[in-house]
Design a protein around this motif. Structure first.
Motif, short mmCIF file in Angstrom:
data_model
loop_
_atom_site.label_atom_id
_atom_site.label_comp_id
_atom_site.label_asym_id
_atom_site.label_seq_id
_atom_site.Cartn_x
_atom_site.Cartn_y
_atom_site.Cartn_z
N MET A 140 0.84 -1.07 0.16
CA MET A 140 -0.03 -0.09 -0.17
C MET A 140 0.82 1.20 0.08
N ASP A 141 0.75 2.05 -0.99
CA ASP A 141 1.56 3.38 -0.92
C ASP A 141 0.59 4.40 -0.56
N TYR A 142 1.08 5.57 -0.74
CA TYR A 142 0.63 6.69 -0.08
C TYR A 142 -0.82 7.17 -1.24
N GLU A 143 -0.30 6.81 -2.17
CA GLU A 143 -1.58 6.96 -3.38
C GLU A 143 -2.73 6.47 -3.06
N LEU B 128 17.04 -0.10 21.05
CA LEU B 128 17.02 -0.38 19.76
C LEU B 128 17.33 0.41 18.75
N PRO B 129 17.84 0.18 17.62
CA PRO B 129 18.06 1.17 16.30
C PRO B 129 16.76 1.75 16.00
N TYR B 130 16.80 2.93 15.25
CA TYR B 130 15.65 3.28 14.65
C TYR B 130 15.38 2.60 13.49
N ASN B 131 14.15 2.75 12.81
CA ASN B 131 13.82 2.16 11.70
C ASN B 131 12.81 2.98 11.13
N VAL C 122 5.84 2.37 7.27
CA VAL C 122 5.04 1.64 6.98
C VAL C 122 3.78 1.35 7.55
N ASN C 123 4.08 1.25 8.91
CA ASN C 123 2.96 1.17 10.01
C ASN C 123 2.07 2.51 10.27
N SER C 124 2.81 3.52 9.83
CA SER C 124 1.95 4.81 9.90
C SER C 124 0.85 4.76 8.53
N ALA D 136 -3.28 -5.58 11.46
CA ALA D 136 -2.66 -5.16 10.13
C ALA D 136 -1.05 -4.89 10.49
N THR D 137 -0.65 -4.50 11.41
CA THR D 137 0.65 -4.17 11.88
C THR D 137 1.32 -5.24 12.65
N ASN D 138 0.35 -6.33 12.84
CA ASN D 138 1.23 -7.50 13.47
C ASN D 138 1.65 -7.29 14.85
#
Length: 994
Positions: free
Chosen positions: A1-4, A428-431, A437-439, A497-499
């Motif tokens: 899913m993209d922003y479009e 934890l590192p940033y991702n 994606v989750n947003s 959806a976000t698991n």
DNA sequence: CGCGTGTGGTAGC
DNA sequence: ATCGCTACCACACGCG
């Protein structure tokens, strides 16, 4: 899913619910989201690769320089037109020429200027990016073009055109002055030489030597092709690569050639020896041989692990890792997306006034921590104490899970402190990718659910969803139950959806209550407070911390504690304040607006301002400014490095500005400076430590999107703020009061048409204000007088009646107040206001100085800045700046001025001249120029140059002061001299009275 | 009073 | 190491 797809969902969901009788709008085929996509990755990539425009940088410094060209063509539009096309040597100017915006110059009938609103259907069928584009490429929009690029290109070509004749004139001048009128041997005939970086002899002297020996000189690399030689004393590794195809020689090539009275083979002085040989080999060999060079480049400036603010790739790599930058960028993107979806309010129906609303405030729980944790199977979100941070000690915790919070760990805490509370804390590192994606999943679910009429983006992980309750029975259980059901479903859907990401949702009838309900609901919960009586609302919010109210931060809580609650409780609740305050009390202690706002909030009601997002979301989300702030890793040594940095920032900003199709009339610089008592290196690595901030804004005569113009103002502002380069800890540049280019079309049309109407040029068209703006001081005066003589009308003024800045005047007056009489110049009062409003800040300041009526002591900024007294552009109290400066005006005898200048340089060779003194000095020069005493100026320039050389001969290091002096000479004095020379060319005899 | 500038506060993780 | 950004509002103060 993209922003479009997401955007379509957003659009469809809301338009469906908002107006059910209308068919859903056909989804824009290729749509708005191109903007979104391009504003991220693609732009960033382009930005990193785009070579910095050398000419633009230099051009921006050469602000007052050589606008004689414009003066020459000032009253001759035909010549302007002729010059416009052919010569545009700068890359940027050339780009501008290609831009459809400026190609058109024919007038358009007014009807097309304001396009009538197209029928909704046609608008819908049109992809919106193309709608924008089609508008801007239409002839009407082209009206704006010349203001945007044309003048710059014009400026540039004029400047270039003028440079040659200037050099030619200088050559004669030097010839007469230094060689008794005899010609120098034309050693450098057919050479076009550019000087890079600091050299010995300095640039000024080399320039002299080159032009008197028949060479021509380039002040900047315009396209590089025209330059035959580059002179440099040393090259950075990057320049080494950049210049590898050019004849790069040591300055000795010039001096020794002159000594030998013939042009010596440049190869003997080549700076890039190995590379050049290699270069030749590379041409012969297969491309593989060229590999080493590109590999070197990243090591030079683009090493992702080293943050060096002096490197060109700094901004890029810094932003890529800055969580706050990402948050801001995401937010801006989401807002833009929202506006794109509801262009002109087409699909948006804000709730009718007084409508009953259910507001759902949706927010991920510890978003970064959760997402980062979920992408690492080793950790259990519900058991392990987790945090997201870059490093180990003084890095900040961006987000931590609730296990960590149970130890007292908080967001924003340094990892070191957090470890003290929670030794097992896992970092934890940033991702950032996964966050996005989750947003997207969240927004997709919200938009796709069909529950809401509006989905207002708050941040990457947070949204406010609005449901209109008008169809539902009033205030009964069913509305509440429905909201509960909606809330539950959203939370379940997102979790699935976000698991595993949980969202909490607060729901109520006002934004404030929804937010408070959300706080209550966290973590991983929901709180629906729909249609409650005031009593139950009060009871509900009573116990919640005051801090949870929107707009209430540490400072307001502190004020409340101090002035209203008298330190009764450590963490005051809403109830605490409500019981102990009244509207009057709040207003008096916190200010009118803040008091009123808080008073309403205490009862769970929205105020005018925070509910604006509901009433007029498009206006609320519209962009009004853009800015860049960097307050980390800022460590500079010289003003030149800072200038370059500013250039890069301005490029960055104008790139954004261009994407938005906007222009700015105002730029603000904010400087963050190390506190006097603060350690040079703070506890946090590359942090800023304790700092003071200073800011200063500048106006442009006409709104612009030109990096060069903006940069010039910013650099000027930086000097005004007088921060020693080494104490700089942060820098921010904001472009304010943005206007859509398309909105400006109407405003600009009139002046243009006036110009067209009277082609004889007897009218004074809007565009020429720019030309006037750019004129050097002396000529400006002449032109102004000339304008008056002809009774030429000036363009209409902007609505404001006041001109840009007060404080510079105060600064000047605080220091040079007594100079009123002698410096007073004519400016008719009728023109004053209108005119001033069209002038760039810098010129406004000059004029204001001349006409100032203000007699005030130094401003507070001034005082604060001078307390240290040792800053680079900071006037030391024990330096005799003022007496000398005053003396400039009365000195006519060259010998006296020489002595004075020498001692001035002597005094300031370490820390540099004070900007005010320089400005005053400029005034003096301008006066000299006005009187036609070009030879005095020349003599002064030579004195300065040779005295600086004298200093450099026994100074090992390169003190800040000398660099600044050299720069002053090069970029301000020479142009003044040239302008003066050009002016006196016709009549005044140039003589020397040594 | 109305307007402009500079400063400061707040929001998101 | 370490990545302390950015947009916007409100206020204080100065000016005429």
């Amino acid at each position: 899913m993209d922003y479009e797809e997401l955007a379509q969902l957003l659009s469809d969901a809301s338009s469906l619910d908002a107006s059910p009788q209308e068919p859903p709008p056909p989804p824009p085929p290729d749509s708005p989201l191109r903007l979104y996509d391009s504003s991220r990755g693609a732009i960033a990539r382009e930005r990193s690769q785009r070579p910095f425009s050398q000419q633009q940088r230099l051009l921006s410094t050469l602000d007052d320089d050589s606008l004689v060209g414009l003066v020459n063509t000032f009253d001759r539009p035909t010549q302007r037109a002729r010059l416009r096309r052919p010569a545009a040597p700068a890359d940027d100017a050339a780009d501008a020429e290609d831009d459809p915006c400026i190609v058109t110059s024919s007038p358009e009938p007014p009807s097309s200027v304001v396009p009538s609103t197209p029928p909704a259907s046609s608008r819908l069928s049109e992809s919106d990016s193309s709608s924008d584009r089609s508008r801007s490429s239409s002839p009407t929009a082209a009206r704006v073009g010349p203001l945007k690029f044309g003048d710059y290109a014009q400026y540039f070509s004029d400047k270039t055109a003028h440079q040659h004749s200037r050099d030619e004139y200088m050559r004669k001048l030097y010839q007469d002055a230094l060689n008794g009128g005899r010609e120098y041997p034309p050693i450098f005939k057919d050479c076009t030489i550019y000087i890079n970086g600091r050299t010995f002899p300095d640039r000024l002297q080399l320039h002299q030597k080159i032009i008197i020996h028949g060479g021509s000189f380039k002040h900047f690399l315009s396209g590089k092709k025209s330059v035959t030689h580059i002179v440099a004393s040393n090259l950075t590794a990057k320049k080494r690569i950049e210049f590898q195809n050019y004849k790069v020689v040591a300055p000795a090539w010039i001096t020794e050639s002159i000594a030998a009275s013939k042009r010596l083979p440049w190869q003997d002085y080549a700076l890039i020896t190995g590379e050049y040989g290699q270069q030749k080999l590379q041409i012969a060999r297969p491309p593989a041989a060229a590999l080493p060079a590109p590999e070197q480049q990243p090591a030079d400036g683009f090493d992702a692990n080293s943050l060096d603010c002096k490197q060109p790739g700094f901004l890029q790599s810094f932003f890529a890792k800055s969580r706050l930058h990402q948050l801001s960028a995401w937010k801006a993107d989401l807002r833009a997306l929202f506006c794109e979806k509801y262009v002109e309010g087409a699909h948006l129906q804000p709730p009718p006034k007084g409508a009953r609303l259910a507001i759902f405030h949706v927010d991920f729980d510890c978003f970064f921590a959760t997402v980062s944790a979920l992408s690492d199977a080793r950790y259990d979100l519900s058991r392990d104490p987790l945090a997201v941070a870059h490093g180990n000690n003084s890095s900040e915790i961006a987000s931590c899970n609730y296990v960590a919070r149970s130890f007292g760990v908080k967001n924003g805490m340094w990892v070191r402190s957090a470890r003290r509370l929670c030794p097992n804390l896992i970092c934890l590192p940033y991702n950032f990718e996964q966050y996005e994606v989750n947003s997207k999943l969240l927004y997709q679910i919200l938009a796709g659910s069909g529950f809401f009429q509006m989905i207002l983006p708050i941040s990457i992980d947070e949204a406010i969803c609005v449901k209109y309750l008008d169809g539902l029975p009033d205030g009964d259980a069913s509305a509440h139950q429905q909201c509960e059901a909606i809330t539950r479903q959203i939370r379940r859907d997102v979790f699935d959806a976000t698991n595993g990401c949980t969202v909490s949702i607060g729901c109520s009838n006002s934004l404030v209550l929804a937010r408070l309900a959300l706080k209550k609901a966290k973590p991983n919960g929901q709180c629906v407070m729909a249609s409650l009586e005031q009593d139950s609302i009060d009871a509900f919010i009573e116990e919640l911390p005051l801090r949870d109210l929107p707009g209430v931060g540490a400072t307001i809580v502190d004020k409340v504690q101090q002035h209203i609650l008298f330190e009764q409780t450590a963490e005051p609740t809403i109830g605490d304040l409500k019981r102990n305050s009244s509207l009057q009390l709040l207003a008096s202690k916190l200010g009118t607006k803040t008091g009123h706002k808080l008073h309403l909030f205490l009862s769970g009601k929205d105020d005018e301002e925070n509910s604006r997002v509901l009433r007029d979301p498009l206006d609320y989300f519209a962009r009004k400014s853009i800015s860049v702030d960097i307050n980390y890793a800022i460590r500079f040594d010289t003003i030149h490095e800072i200038d370059e940095f500013i250039d890069r920032i301005c490029e960055h900003l104008t790139t954004k500005l261009g994407e938005l199709d906007m222009v700015t009339p105002q730029v603000t610089l904010k400087v963050t400076r190390r506190c006097e008592h603060a350690p040079i290196e703070p506890a946090k690595y590359l942090g800023s430590g304790e700092c003071d901030t200073f800011s200063r804004s500048s106006r442009f005569g006409v709104p612009t999107c030109e990096a060069g113009l903006i940069s010039t103002e910013v650099k000027s502002s930086f000097r005004m703020l007088g921060c020693p380069p080494k104490d700089l800890r942060g820098i921010a540049v904001q472009l304010n009061k943005l206007e859509k280019v398309s909105d400006r079309v109407c405003q600009l049309r009139l002046p243009f048409r006036e110009q067209d109407a009277s082609s004889a040029g007897s009218r004074f068209p809007a565009l020429n204000v720019n030309a006037f703006n750019s004129l050097p001081g002396a000529l400006k005066e002449d032109v102004r007088t000339e304008l008056l003589k002809r009774k030429i009308n000036l363009p209409p003024s902007p609505p404001s009646k006041r001109s840009a800045s007060n404080s510079p005047v105060k600064d000047y007056w605080g220091r040079h107040g007594k100079r009123t009489e002698t410096l007073k110049q004519e400016m008719p009062s009728t023109l004053d206001e209108d005119f001033m409003n069209h002038l760039p800040t810098q010129i406004q300041r000059e004029i204001k100085w001349d006409h100032a009526i203000v007699k005030k002591a130094s401003s507070s900024v001034r005082n604060r800045l001078s307390r240290k007294g040792t800053g680079v552009l900071n006037l030391s109290k024990n330096r005799p700046s003022k007496p000398e400066a005053v003396k400039f005006q009365s000195l006519e005898r060259p010998l006296g001025i020489s002595r004075l200048i020498k001692s001035w340089i002597d005094d300031t060779i370490d820390n540099g001249p004070h900007i005010d003194d320089l400005n005053l000095f400029d005034k003096y020069l301008t006066k000299l120029a006005a009187k036609g005493k070009t030879h005095h100026i020349l003599k002064i320039a030579r004195t300065m140059s040779s005295h600086l050389e004298y200093h450099s001969s026994f100074t090992k290091s390169n003190p800040q002061g000398r660099q600044e002096w050299e720069e002053y000479l090069l970029i301000r004095m020479i142009p003044t001299l040239t302008a003066s020379a050009a002016k006196s060319d016709s009549g005044v005899q140039v003589t020397f009275d040594l």
